[in-house]
Design an enzyme around this catalytic site. Structure first.
Site, mmCIF file in Angstrom:
data_model
loop_
_atom_site.group_PDB
_atom_site.id
_atom_site.type_symbol
_atom_site.label_atom_id
_atom_site.label_comp_id
_atom_site.label_asym_id
_atom_site.label_seq_id
_atom_site.Cartn_x
_atom_site.Cartn_y
_atom_site.Cartn_z
ATOM 1 N N ASP A 92 0.865 -1.177 0.000
ATOM 2 C CA ASP A 92 0.000 0.000 0.000
ATOM 3 C C ASP A 92 0.905 1.232 0.000
ATOM 4 O O ASP A 92 2.132 1.109 0.053
ATOM 5 C CB ASP A 92 -0.951 -0.019 1.208
ATOM 6 C CG ASP A 92 -0.215 -0.047 2.527
ATOM 7 O OD1 ASP A 92 1.004 0.186 2.554
ATOM 8 O OD2 ASP A 92 -0.862 -0.310 3.557
ATOM 9 N N SER A 93 0.316 2.406 -0.049
ATOM 10 C CA SER A 93 1.115 3.627 -0.170
ATOM 11 C C SER A 93 1.578 4.140 1.186
ATOM 12 O O SER A 93 2.435 5.005 1.263
ATOM 13 C CB SER A 93 0.279 4.715 -0.825
ATOM 14 O OG SER A 93 -0.757 5.110 0.073
ATOM 15 N N GLY A 94 0.975 3.637 2.244
ATOM 16 C CA GLY A 94 1.304 4.129 3.578
ATOM 17 C C GLY A 94 0.287 5.134 4.078
ATOM 18 O O GLY A 94 0.224 5.409 5.279
ATOM 19 N N GLY A 95 -0.514 5.669 3.166
ATOM 20 C CA GLY A 95 -1.480 6.698 3.554
ATOM 21 C C GLY A 95 -2.454 6.222 4.624
ATOM 22 O O GLY A 95 -2.673 6.906 5.621
ATOM 23 N N ASP A 146 -3.371 8.132 -1.379
ATOM 24 C CA ASP A 146 -4.747 8.640 -1.417
ATOM 25 C C ASP A 146 -5.177 8.991 -0.004
ATOM 26 O O ASP A 146 -4.491 8.651 0.958
ATOM 27 C CB ASP A 146 -5.706 7.588 -2.001
ATOM 28 C CG ASP A 146 -5.797 6.349 -1.115
ATOM 29 O OD1 ASP A 146 -4.871 6.101 -0.309
ATOM 30 O OD2 ASP A 146 -6.787 5.605 -1.224
ATOM 31 N N GLN A 194 -11.745 6.777 -4.797
ATOM 32 C CA GLN A 194 -12.330 7.147 -3.511
ATOM 33 C C GLN A 194 -13.716 7.744 -3.781
ATOM 34 O O GLN A 194 -14.296 7.476 -4.825
ATOM 35 C CB GLN A 194 -11.418 8.131 -2.765
ATOM 36 C CG GLN A 194 -10.146 7.491 -2.195
ATOM 37 C CD GLN A 194 -10.408 6.554 -1.007
ATOM 38 O OE1 GLN A 194 -11.504 6.532 -0.424
ATOM 39 N NE2 GLN A 194 -9.404 5.739 -0.661
ATOM 40 N N GLY A 221 -11.485 3.118 0.600
ATOM 41 C CA GLY A 221 -12.490 3.853 1.371
ATOM 42 C C GLY A 221 -13.786 3.106 1.611
ATOM 43 O O GLY A 221 -14.792 3.698 2.007
ATOM 44 N N ASP A 271 -7.619 -7.828 0.205
ATOM 45 C CA ASP A 271 -6.714 -8.033 1.333
ATOM 46 C C ASP A 271 -7.477 -7.638 2.572
ATOM 47 O O ASP A 271 -8.392 -6.804 2.512
ATOM 48 C CB ASP A 271 -5.460 -7.149 1.233
ATOM 49 C CG ASP A 271 -5.746 -5.727 1.682
ATOM 50 O OD1 ASP A 271 -6.333 -4.965 0.878
ATOM 51 O OD2 ASP A 271 -5.434 -5.371 2.834
ATOM 52 N N HIS A 340 -5.173 -21.429 9.957
ATOM 53 C CA HIS A 340 -6.460 -21.974 9.534
ATOM 54 C C HIS A 340 -7.251 -20.938 8.733
ATOM 55 O O HIS A 340 -7.761 -21.236 7.656
ATOM 56 C CB HIS A 340 -7.317 -22.434 10.714
ATOM 57 C CG HIS A 340 -8.763 -22.559 10.325
ATOM 58 N ND1 HIS A 340 -9.246 -23.663 9.655
ATOM 59 C CD2 HIS A 340 -9.795 -21.674 10.399
ATOM 60 C CE1 HIS A 340 -10.522 -23.455 9.352
ATOM 61 N NE2 HIS A 340 -10.877 -22.258 9.802
#
Lengths: 376, 376
Positions: A92-95, A146, A194, A221, A271, A340
């Site tokens: 991910d971008s970290g945002g 974002d 978004q 979002g 995810d 599991h």
């Protein structure tokens, strides 16, 4: 990255495809286990590969940037090398973590300034430097910066936030196209739709994102507190606009039922921390429904954890034993439940894919959704 | 249980033997990983068996008695069934944990009364009921109730305590001989030598314990804070008295060097939480010495954790990656370090055994001890 669709479902918008990367191919629809700081919590990479059958995992840029830091990752030759994982990685971008974890964050059109949740040190993420960071991490799929709007969200705020997200996207795309990979494998860049729960904003965002002509697109979002029906409605609006010949990634979602519904709406990648986080709290997902293993009713149930489960833990350990470990606060409980649940999530998307290919997805889904919603 | 000695070392009192139980044989000298509540912390039984090559594990009666409780264990058909471990299990008597964990404990000649550290509930352990409890747990080797004296310890207290330990032993032996196994495998009973760091008390205790004519004998109350030299001296006194044709088990010991020195003094069995507990804190044991993986010096050391290690983690993961996981507080760090350290301990005793059989133990030990004492 190449994406090809093997089969479109006739009774829904579901599709079965294949994403090819320099680290191997990914059969979609796919679930991606979350490997926060370069480790999926409680799971050896060997088991992730051979027992869970994960085809791609996630890394969190915010966490990796802070620890171990880019210097170490670059010296190691990238995250694949550093963490001993030779299959695809998406970062991910970290945002999202900046907004949920960091302190004193301040968003401007330039980017976001924040303080580390670990030591309070000051940092700044911009649309450009998160691309550079993900180049250094070496993810196969890297994400745009974002702003993930909270729920509920005022229309005016959502609109203003979307404007910044789109502005950041253009800058991120420009940076991505002006730079190349740091290591010897190709990387691709996904923009993120978004627009909160507003159909017009979602449509407008999907149009803009599509116009970037990237190799895949993401929807962010959602699953942030809104009713599930709202999530599905937004997804329908967005997926009708995002190009059908490119993978669609629904970020941070969700329950097994969420996955099946989103697959039916034409979504390909997912995810979520739910299988590991809920697992650590004693919640198990199975084809027959969810189990709260802490319940007294499992105290003397010496039957296998999940007779139809695909992981070695499902047949090796009993419900009563797992319950005992959870109640006793044993680390092994987290390991068993995590492995599991992840194996179940991968089995779920693999089975959905088989039904799409067989042409039986539309008739299969309602029955399974009903089962999955049971509490055992 | 049968014990046979394959080889006596010529340069020391070390011996290589085989213990045969209904759950399989154990090659001595052996190290037994500690499976506190029926799980070795952070380690799947599959990895314990196939990667670490554990031949026997420990269970803690105090913990198992409180959680999951005897009712659950009996219903499961014993601890082997309950925890999916089909190799031998040894259980302690519970006494040690009563003295170290429980509240409001009170020792009398009758037994010990205490309050659970979990919920404050009141319980009593007697020499007889800990035998009954271990019958229900179904351990292959069960231990007598004893008082493990603290260090330092006044002579008068040690003498008085020893008197109670011996009184309890007679009652425990009587109960053991008057009862049979609960499940379909044989169980054996080991008495425990006490006597603090007083040679005359140790000798007296070893004589009394030997007179019980049990199939194996244990030495307790060492490695509780006394200088290592005192431990070795006590061991020498005791091992000279305990019958040579029966296994000798040194309880709760110790470092790799402690194991080799004790093996040289004729000791056959060991258990200790050190490999797992210290592992969870980032300490690794290797043939070249100990590693504190938290040290800055490992930050960019991308070499394998332990090139001469036998576990899959040793070659799969780098020192830098493990350091990162430890610093980040990731569960996977505990798993990797635990499995490495346990595999090393098993490799250590297996290698010591090979040298005893080859007749090279006495010349090999001093060199290895020197290496093991290094800090890398």
């Amino acid at each position: 990255m190449r994406f090809s669709i093997s089969k479109f479902d006739e009774g829904s918008k579901a599709r079965a495809g294949i994403i090819e990367t320099d680290h191997g191919s990914i059969q979609t629809p796919i679930f991606m286990p979350v490997g926060t700081v370069g480790s999926v919590k409680g799971v050896f990479h060997r088991d992730l590969r051979d027992d869970i059958n994960a085809q791609i995992i996630l890394g969190n840029t915010y966490h990796l940037y802070l620890r171990p830091g880019l210097d170490v990752i670059r010296s190691a030759g990238g995250l694949h090398q550093f963490s001993s994982w030779d299959k695809p990685i998406l970062t991910d971008s970290g945002g999202y973590q900046v907004f949920s974890l960091a302190a004193n964050r301040k968003i401007t059109r330039e980017g976001v300034v924040f303080k580390s949740h670990i030591d309070g040190s000051k940092h700044s993420f911009t649309p450009e430097n998160v691309v550079d960071t993900q180049r250094i991490i070496g993810a196969d799929i890297i994400m745009a910066l974002d702003e993930c709007t909270p729920y509920p969200c005022e229309y005016a705020y959502a609109k203003k936030s979307l404007d910044i997200t789109h502005h950041w996207l253009q800058r991120g795309v420009d940076r991505f196209r002006a730079t190349g990979p740091v290591y010897d494998h190709q990387q691709t860049f996904f923009p993120i739709v978004q627009g909160s729960t507003f159909k017009d904003l979602r449509a407008q965002s999907a149009e803009f994102i599509s116009s970037m002509n990237c190799e895949g697109n993401a929807i962010g979002g959602l699953s942030v507190g809104e009713p599930e029906q709202d999530m599905y409605e937004m997804l329908e609006v967005v997926n009708n606009i995002l190009p059908a010949d490119k993978p669609r990634y629904l970020m941070g979602v969700g329950t097994p039922v969420n996955l099946l519904e989103a697959i039916a709406l034409g979504t390909d990648m997912f995810d979520c921390v739910m299988p590991t986080r809920n697992g650590r709290n004693g919640m198990l997902f199975t084809w027959e429904g969810t189990i709260n293993i802490r319940n007294e009713k499992w105290k003397k149930d010496f039957s296998p954890i999940d007779p139809s489960g695909t992981s070695f833990v499902d047949s090796e350990y009993s419900k009563a034993y797992l319950r005992h470990l959870v109640i006793s606060g044993e680390m092994l409980a987290c390991q068993i439940a995590s492995i599991h649940n992840l194996a179940f999530y991968l089995d779920l998307v693999r089975t959905a894919r088989e039904h799409i290919i067989d042409g039986t997805f539309a008739s299969w889904k309602p029955t399974v959704v009903k089962q999955l919603q049971q509490r055992l």
